[in-house]
Design a protein around this motif. Structure first.
Motif, PDB file in Angstrom:
ATOM      1  N   SER A  82     -36.629  37.566 -83.348  1.00 24.98           N
ATOM      2  CA  SER A  82     -35.626  37.960 -84.341  1.00 24.98           C
ATOM      3  C   SER A  82     -35.322  36.785 -85.249  1.00 24.98           C
ATOM      4  N   ASN A  83     -34.675  37.098 -86.378  1.00 24.51           N
ATOM      5  CA  ASN A  83     -34.311  36.064 -87.342  1.00 24.51           C
ATOM      6  C   ASN A  83     -35.513  35.156 -87.643  1.00 24.51           C
ATOM      7  N   LEU A  84     -36.629  35.772 -87.950  1.00 21.08           N
ATOM      8  CA  LEU A  84     -37.858  35.021 -88.184  1.00 21.08           C
ATOM      9  C   LEU A  84     -37.781  34.187 -89.454  1.00 21.08           C
ATOM     10  N   LYS A  85     -38.439  33.032 -89.395  1.00 21.33           N
ATOM     11  CA  LYS A  85     -38.451  32.090 -90.511  1.00 21.33           C
ATOM     12  C   LYS A  85     -39.897  31.874 -90.972  1.00 21.33           C
ATOM     13  N   GLN A 105     -40.512  39.963 -93.470  1.00 24.37           N
ATOM     14  CA  GLN A 105     -39.735  39.101 -94.353  1.00 24.37           C
ATOM     15  C   GLN A 105     -38.850  38.156 -93.539  1.00 24.37           C
ATOM     16  N   THR A 106     -38.430  37.087 -94.165  1.00 22.24           N
ATOM     17  CA  THR A 106     -37.502  36.153 -93.531  1.00 22.24           C
ATOM     18  C   THR A 106     -36.269  36.904 -93.031  1.00 22.24           C
ATOM     19  N   GLY A 107     -35.909  36.599 -91.790  1.00 27.02           N
ATOM     20  CA  GLY A 107     -34.769  37.271 -91.172  1.00 27.02           C
ATOM     21  C   GLY A 107     -35.134  38.529 -90.415  1.00 27.02           C
ATOM     22  N   GLY A 108     -36.382  38.958 -90.527  1.00 24.81           N
ATOM     23  CA  GLY A 108     -36.825  40.175 -89.855  1.00 24.81           C
ATOM     24  C   GLY A 108     -37.175  39.954 -88.402  1.00 24.81           C
ATOM     25  N   SER A 109     -37.667  41.021 -87.771  1.00 23.72           N
ATOM     26  CA  SER A 109     -37.981  40.989 -86.348  1.00 23.72           C
ATOM     27  C   SER A 109     -39.373  41.552 -86.092  1.00 23.72           C
ATOM     28  N   SER A 145     -41.223  34.391 -97.402  1.00 22.98           N
ATOM     29  CA  SER A 145     -39.921  33.869 -97.814  1.00 22.98           C
ATOM     30  C   SER A 145     -39.322  34.692 -98.952  1.00 22.98           C
ATOM     31  N   ARG A 151     -33.632  32.626 -80.741  1.00 19.89           N
ATOM     32  CA  ARG A 151     -34.056  33.739 -81.578  1.00 19.89           C
ATOM     33  C   ARG A 151     -35.080  34.649 -80.896  1.00 19.89           C
ATOM     34  N   ASP A 197     -42.257  30.162 -88.697  1.00 23.65           N
ATOM     35  CA  ASP A 197     -42.763  30.867 -87.524  1.00 23.65           C
ATOM     36  C   ASP A 197     -44.140  31.481 -87.781  1.00 23.65           C
TER      37      ASP A 197
END
Length: 122
Positions: free
Chosen positions: A84-87, A13-17, A122, A67, A90
């Motif tokens: 980290s902090n995936l969008k 999910q967005t924000g994951g790593s 997202s 990130r 990415d």
């Protein structure tokens, strides 16, 4: 015979790593630089994400923005990409390359892996 194999991709999910790994194996005499690239369909070109030298000097694309972290274990012929902090932007197929010299080819040849899919929802 030399192989470069990526692993660690998946859905996040967005924000994951995620942590990607890339291991080179086979008849290897020396590995010079190694790097991560990515390709976002329908684009055909791979874009540099991060690279690292034998001595550990790392370089990043501007879009990484602090990130991602690339690291290297020379004893294992392996590099990693901690993301980290995936969008959602990415989302791509991530490829690894290694510039490798073998006992029979003393100059370095660039080997690519098959890629690993990273999908950020997202």
């Amino acid at each position: 015979q030399v192989q470069v194999v990526e692993s660690g991709g998946g859905l996040v999910q967005t924000g994951g790593s995620l942590r990607l790994s890339c291991a080179a194996s086979g008849s290897i005499a020396h590995i010079n630089s190694m790097a991560w690239y990515r390709r976002t369909p329908p684009e055909k070109q791979r874009v540099l994400v991060a690279g690292i030298t034998t001595g550990g000097y790392a370089d990043y694309a501007d879009f990484v923005g602090g990130r991602f972290t690339i690291s290297r274990d020379n004893a294992k012929n392996t590099i990693y990409l901690q993301m980290s902090n995936l969008k959602p932007e990415d989302t791509a197929v991530y490829y690894c390359h290694a510039d490798i010299a073998t006992p029979t080819t003393p100059y370095h040849v660039r080997y690519w892996g098959q890629g690993t899919q990273v999908t950020v929802s997202s």
